[in-house]
Design a protein around this motif. Structure first.
Motif, PDB file in Angstrom:
ATOM      1  N   GLU A  41     -40.577  39.833  48.513  1.00  0.00           N
ATOM      2  CA  GLU A  41     -39.351  39.115  48.846  1.00  0.00           C
ATOM      3  C   GLU A  41     -38.161  40.077  48.900  1.00  0.00           C
ATOM      4  O   GLU A  41     -37.323  39.979  49.815  1.00  0.00           O
ATOM      5  CB  GLU A  41     -39.086  38.009  47.829  1.00  0.00           C
ATOM      6  N   GLU A  42     -38.075  40.990  47.942  1.00  0.00           N
ATOM      7  CA  GLU A  42     -36.975  41.967  47.941  1.00  0.00           C
ATOM      8  C   GLU A  42     -37.053  42.871  49.167  1.00  0.00           C
ATOM      9  O   GLU A  42     -36.035  43.159  49.806  1.00  0.00           O
ATOM     10  CB  GLU A  42     -37.028  42.805  46.663  1.00  0.00           C
ATOM     11  N   ILE A  43     -38.265  43.318  49.491  1.00  0.00           N
ATOM     12  CA  ILE A  43     -38.435  44.182  50.664  1.00  0.00           C
ATOM     13  C   ILE A  43     -38.028  43.433  51.925  1.00  0.00           C
ATOM     14  O   ILE A  43     -37.345  43.976  52.805  1.00  0.00           O
ATOM     15  CB  ILE A  43     -39.887  44.682  50.756  1.00  0.00           C
ATOM     16  N   GLY A  44     -38.407  42.163  52.013  1.00  0.00           N
ATOM     17  CA  GLY A  44     -38.026  41.357  53.169  1.00  0.00           C
ATOM     18  C   GLY A  44     -36.524  41.176  53.275  1.00  0.00           C
ATOM     19  O   GLY A  44     -35.955  41.206  54.379  1.00  0.00           O
ATOM     20  N   GLN A  45     -35.838  41.002  52.145  1.00  0.00           N
ATOM     21  CA  GLN A  45     -34.385  40.846  52.158  1.00  0.00           C
ATOM     22  C   GLN A  45     -33.695  42.123  52.648  1.00  0.00           C
ATOM     23  O   GLN A  45     -32.708  42.061  53.391  1.00  0.00           O
ATOM     24  CB  GLN A  45     -33.892  40.479  50.766  1.00  0.00           C
ATOM     25  N   ILE A  46     -34.210  43.272  52.231  1.00  0.00           N
ATOM     26  CA  ILE A  46     -33.630  44.542  52.685  1.00  0.00           C
ATOM     27  C   ILE A  46     -33.860  44.712  54.184  1.00  0.00           C
ATOM     28  O   ILE A  46     -32.987  45.201  54.911  1.00  0.00           O
ATOM     29  CB  ILE A  46     -34.215  45.720  51.878  1.00  0.00           C
ATOM     30  N   GLU A  47     -35.018  44.311  54.663  1.00  0.00           N
ATOM     31  CA  GLU A  47     -35.296  44.412  56.094  1.00  0.00           C
ATOM     32  C   GLU A  47     -34.353  43.529  56.906  1.00  0.00           C
ATOM     33  O   GLU A  47     -33.909  43.917  57.998  1.00  0.00           O
ATOM     34  CB  GLU A  47     -36.748  44.046  56.381  1.00  0.00           C
ATOM     35  N   VAL A  48     -34.013  42.371  56.374  1.00  0.00           N
ATOM     36  CA  VAL A  48     -33.044  41.500  57.047  1.00  0.00           C
ATOM     37  C   VAL A  48     -31.693  42.208  57.127  1.00  0.00           C
ATOM     38  O   VAL A  48     -31.013  42.174  58.164  1.00  0.00           O
ATOM     39  CB  VAL A  48     -32.910  40.161  56.304  1.00  0.00           C
ATOM     40  N   LEU A  49     -31.281  42.872  56.050  1.00  0.00           N
ATOM     41  CA  LEU A  49     -30.014  43.607  56.055  1.00  0.00           C
ATOM     42  C   LEU A  49     -30.043  44.747  57.072  1.00  0.00           C
ATOM     43  O   LEU A  49     -29.026  45.043  57.713  1.00  0.00           O
ATOM     44  CB  LEU A  49     -29.726  44.167  54.660  1.00  0.00           C
ATOM     45  N   ALA A  50     -31.209  45.389  57.221  1.00  0.00           N
ATOM     46  CA  ALA A  50     -31.332  46.482  58.189  1.00  0.00           C
ATOM     47  C   ALA A  50     -31.243  45.964  59.618  1.00  0.00           C
ATOM     48  O   ALA A  50     -30.799  46.691  60.520  1.00  0.00           O
ATOM     49  CB  ALA A  50     -32.650  47.225  57.981  1.00  0.00           C
ATOM     50  N   GLY A  51     -31.678  44.733  59.839  1.00  0.00           N
ATOM     51  CA  GLY A  51     -31.647  44.170  61.179  1.00  0.00           C
ATOM     52  C   GLY A  51     -32.721  44.706  62.091  1.00  0.00           C
ATOM     53  O   GLY A  51     -32.666  44.504  63.318  1.00  0.00           O
ATOM     54  N   ARG A  52     -33.708  45.359  61.532  1.00  0.00           N
ATOM     55  CA  ARG A  52     -34.817  45.929  62.306  1.00  0.00           C
ATOM     56  C   ARG A  52     -35.929  46.273  61.319  1.00  0.00           C
ATOM     57  O   ARG A  52     -35.690  46.300  60.103  1.00  0.00           O
ATOM     58  CB  ARG A  52     -34.364  47.168  63.084  1.00  0.00           C
ATOM     59  N   PRO A  53     -37.139  46.587  61.794  1.00  0.00           N
ATOM     60  CA  PRO A  53     -38.208  46.969  60.864  1.00  0.00           C
ATOM     61  C   PRO A  53     -37.824  48.200  60.043  1.00  0.00           C
ATOM     62  O   PRO A  53     -37.227  49.153  60.558  1.00  0.00           O
ATOM     63  CB  PRO A  53     -39.395  47.268  61.793  1.00  0.00           C
ATOM     64  N   LEU A  54     -38.145  48.159  58.756  1.00  0.00           N
ATOM     65  CA  LEU A  54     -37.853  49.300  57.898  1.00  0.00           C
ATOM     66  C   LEU A  54     -38.754  50.484  58.267  1.00  0.00           C
ATOM     67  O   LEU A  54     -39.894  50.296  58.702  1.00  0.00           O
ATOM     68  CB  LEU A  54     -38.096  48.938  56.434  1.00  0.00           C
ATOM     69  N   PRO A  55     -38.277  51.724  58.084  1.00  0.00           N
ATOM     70  CA  PRO A  55     -39.165  52.872  58.261  1.00  0.00           C
ATOM     71  C   PRO A  55     -40.400  52.711  57.374  1.00  0.00           C
ATOM     72  O   PRO A  55     -40.278  52.327  56.202  1.00  0.00           O
ATOM     73  CB  PRO A  55     -38.302  54.061  57.801  1.00  0.00           C
ATOM     74  N   PRO A  56     -41.592  52.957  57.894  1.00  0.00           N
ATOM     75  CA  PRO A  56     -42.808  52.764  57.098  1.00  0.00           C
ATOM     76  C   PRO A  56     -42.780  53.498  55.756  1.00  0.00           C
ATOM     77  O   PRO A  56     -43.280  52.965  54.765  1.00  0.00           O
ATOM     78  CB  PRO A  56     -43.908  53.312  58.013  1.00  0.00           C
ATOM     79  N   PHE A  57     -42.205  54.700  55.716  1.00  0.00           N
ATOM     80  CA  PHE A  57     -42.182  55.400  54.433  1.00  0.00           C
ATOM     81  C   PHE A  57     -41.300  54.675  53.428  1.00  0.00           C
ATOM     82  O   PHE A  57     -41.631  54.602  52.241  1.00  0.00           O
ATOM     83  CB  PHE A  57     -41.701  56.845  54.579  1.00  0.00           C
ATOM     84  N   TYR A  58     -40.168  54.133  53.880  1.00  0.00           N
ATOM     85  CA  TYR A  58     -39.292  53.413  52.956  1.00  0.00           C
ATOM     86  C   TYR A  58     -39.987  52.162  52.428  1.00  0.00           C
ATOM     87  O   TYR A  58     -39.846  51.818  51.252  1.00  0.00           O
ATOM     88  CB  TYR A  58     -37.984  53.051  53.648  1.00  0.00           C
ATOM     89  N   ARG A  59     -40.731  51.500  53.276  1.00  0.00           N
ATOM     90  CA  ARG A  59     -41.486  50.331  52.828  1.00  0.00           C
ATOM     91  C   ARG A  59     -42.489  50.752  51.750  1.00  0.00           C
ATOM     92  O   ARG A  59     -42.669  50.061  50.737  1.00  0.00           O
ATOM     93  CB  ARG A  59     -42.198  49.691  54.021  1.00  0.00           C
TER      94      ARG A  59
END
Length: 242
Positions: free
Chosen positions: A22-40
């Motif tokens: 859920e936290e990872i998904g919330q950060i991705e929403v803030l990014a407005g695009r898919p997160l870099p795979p390494f950051y995930r």
């Protein structure tokens, strides 16, 4: 990267804790695009706690990221994603991803004030920032003799000349890197080198080389100087040589 960190950092496997999906998904929403795979990957392993890898002044936790946005310390930006809070009271240069500069399943990291302004580029990737710090603190920082120096070449691609020499000396490169960061390990020595990523890269890098004694370090630097076109200028020995 995971194998490298678990080998180099004592107690990491017992102390790191990952974020919730859920936290990872919330950060991705803030990014407005898919997160870099390494950051995930980073968030899934260390998003709650980095254990012994924790920085003294830089909080990289998912909770700090989400809280900073929620409290409007950081304004969402389509290009820059806030990933680390700097607690320095005088000059808090927070860590951001530059999502418009993707690189090797990751992206460039830069530092700046919360409200924007001048950027201070750090590494081509977040992966390199973490690996550089781990090797510096948990290998180089544990060896008895350290040398800091500049290494110059005839063209900006320093590592294309340095890598073959380090390979011939028995060093391994534990984590793949780009042209602005080099990481090298041997049973009795370790070395990190880097330069600021720029559109027009300089033909110079800073390095720290550590080993059991000054003679070992001199032999390594001597081989670099004689087996390549690279030039080395030593700036500091720790502890100082007599």
């Amino acid at each position: 990267m995971e194998d490298f960190l678990l080998r180099v950092v004592p107690g990491l496997a017992e102390q790191w804790r990952g974020s919730t999906p859920e936290e990872i998904g919330q950060i991705e929403v803030l990014a407005g695009r898919p997160l870099p795979p390494f950051y995930r990957w980073f968030l899934s392993r260390m998003g709650q706690s980095m254990g012994p890898l924790t920085y003294q002044r830089l909080d990289l936790s998912a909770r700090r990221v989400l809280t900073s946005y929620a409290e409007e310390l950081i304004v969402p930006h389509s290009r820059f994603l806030f990933i680390g809070h700097d607690s320095d009271e005088r000059m808090p240069l927070h860590l951001f991803y530059d999502l418009d500069s993707p690189e090797r399943a990751d992206a460039r990291v830069t530092r700046r004030y919360a409200e924007g302004g001048e950027r201070y580029e750090q590494f081509e990737t977040f992966r390199e920032l973490l690996a550089y710090g781990a090797l510096l603190n948990f290998r180089i920082g544990k060896l008895p003799q350290v040398c800091k120096a500049l290494i110059r070449g005839n063209d900006p691609d320093i590592l294309s000349h340095l890598d073959p020499v380090m390979d011939s000396l028995g060093f391994t490169r534990p984590v793949p890197t780009g042209p602005c960061c080099g990481l090298y390990e041997r049973h009795d020595a370790a070395m990190v080198c880097n330069k600021v990523p720029r559109n027009r890269p300089e033909a110079v890098m800073v390095f720290k080389l550590a080993g059991n004694d000054p003679g070992t370090l001199r032999r390594i630097m001597g081989e670099i100087s004689t087996a390549s076109s690279l030039k080395i200028k030593v700036s500091e020995w720790t502890p100082p040589l007599e």
